[in-house]
Design a protein around this motif. Structure first.
Motif, mmCIF file in Angstrom:
data_model
loop_
_atom_site.group_PDB
_atom_site.id
_atom_site.type_symbol
_atom_site.label_atom_id
_atom_site.label_comp_id
_atom_site.label_asym_id
_atom_site.label_seq_id
_atom_site.Cartn_x
_atom_site.Cartn_y
_atom_site.Cartn_z
ATOM 1 N N UNK A 1 44.284 46.550 34.882
ATOM 2 C CA UNK A 1 43.470 46.005 34.356
ATOM 3 C C UNK A 1 42.849 45.686 35.968
ATOM 4 N N UNK A 2 43.568 45.702 37.092
ATOM 5 C CA UNK A 2 42.999 45.613 37.900
ATOM 6 C C UNK A 2 42.554 47.245 39.095
ATOM 7 N N UNK A 3 43.121 47.898 38.543
ATOM 8 C CA UNK A 3 42.847 49.268 38.601
ATOM 9 C C UNK A 3 41.034 49.712 38.374
ATOM 10 N N UNK A 4 41.682 49.045 36.970
ATOM 11 C CA UNK A 4 39.483 49.535 36.220
ATOM 12 C C UNK A 4 38.710 48.325 36.963
ATOM 13 N N UNK A 5 39.209 47.118 37.482
ATOM 14 C CA UNK A 5 38.030 45.996 38.023
ATOM 15 C C UNK A 5 37.680 46.742 39.801
ATOM 16 N N UNK A 6 38.665 47.348 40.108
ATOM 17 C CA UNK A 6 38.014 48.014 41.554
ATOM 18 C C UNK A 6 37.775 49.428 41.734
ATOM 19 N N UNK A 7 37.938 49.670 40.629
ATOM 20 C CA UNK A 7 37.413 51.252 40.501
ATOM 21 C C UNK A 7 35.876 51.772 40.837
#
Length: 212
Positions: A1-7
């Motif tokens: 979820x964090x990776x999705x937000x920072x993508x």
């Protein structure tokens, strides 16, 4: 979820984004205006800039009159565009942060706890505790929870934390030493100027941690 937000930046919740952006713009313009008035001595430098929600109606009214009276004397803000950009960034951050917190907690409750149910059912048959009481027994996260409880749960192993601090200190020292050496190389008569670049040693943290 964090990776999705920072993508990348992404939201379909334009209503929330618009509200957050407007709120941040209001706060930034207010703080900016007060500091500009302080800088030209139109209000006292010691004037306390409180959050609006902590101010009484009388305090807000008094500040509004003060801004209305003095701001025209100093003209428009030359950094108004930058303030709008900052409000856009902060507004999106609040939108994303709200979504992230909501999604993570929902995922924990609907996915992780669901996967624990067979184990919890077994506990109920053998020992009788419900999920909340079992979690509280093991993690102490219900009731009068303090920030310290969550800090303890998130804290890494003390040996690894100490090693990380020590390696970071050593890396900082090495970086400073290499910068000094590069400076001497560039300034020495026989040096080759900016072409002489010494690489900073790389510390493999994973390998170092395997040694403990």
């Amino acid at each position: 979820m964090y990776d999705e937000e920072t993508y990348q930046m992404y939201t379909m919740n334009e209503d929330a984004f618009t509200r957050f952006k407007a709120k941040e713009l209001e706060q930034l313009r207010r703080a900016r205006a007060l500091y500009r008035l302080k800088a030209v001595a139109l209000i006292e430098w010691g004037y306390e800039i409180k959050p609006l929600e902590e101010m009484s109606d009388d305090e807000r009214s008094k500040e509004h009159r003060m801004l209305t009276q003095h701001l025209p004397k100093i003209g428009s803000d030359p950094f108004d565009t930058e303030i709008e950009v900052a409000a856009f960034v902060r507004g999106y951050y609040r939108t994303a942060a709200t979504r992230f917190v909501e999604n993570v907690t929902m995922n924990v409750n609907s996915v992780m706890f669901w996967k624990l149910l067979p184990f919890v059912n077994y506990l109920e048959m053998t020992r009788g505790p419900q999920l909340d009481s079992f979690m509280n027994e093991r993690l102490d996260i219900f009731g009068s929870t303090t920030v310290k409880v969550y800090e303890n749960l998130m804290e890494e192993d003390e040996k690894i934390a100490e090693l990380r601090r020590r390696l970071k200190g050593e890396k900082d020292k090495l970086s400073q030493a290499m910068a000094s050496i590069n400076g001497l190389e560039c300034s020495s008569p026989g040096g080759s100027g900016s072409e002489t670049i010494l690489a900073t040693p790389v510390i493999d943290l994973d390998e170092a941690m395997d040694d403990i």
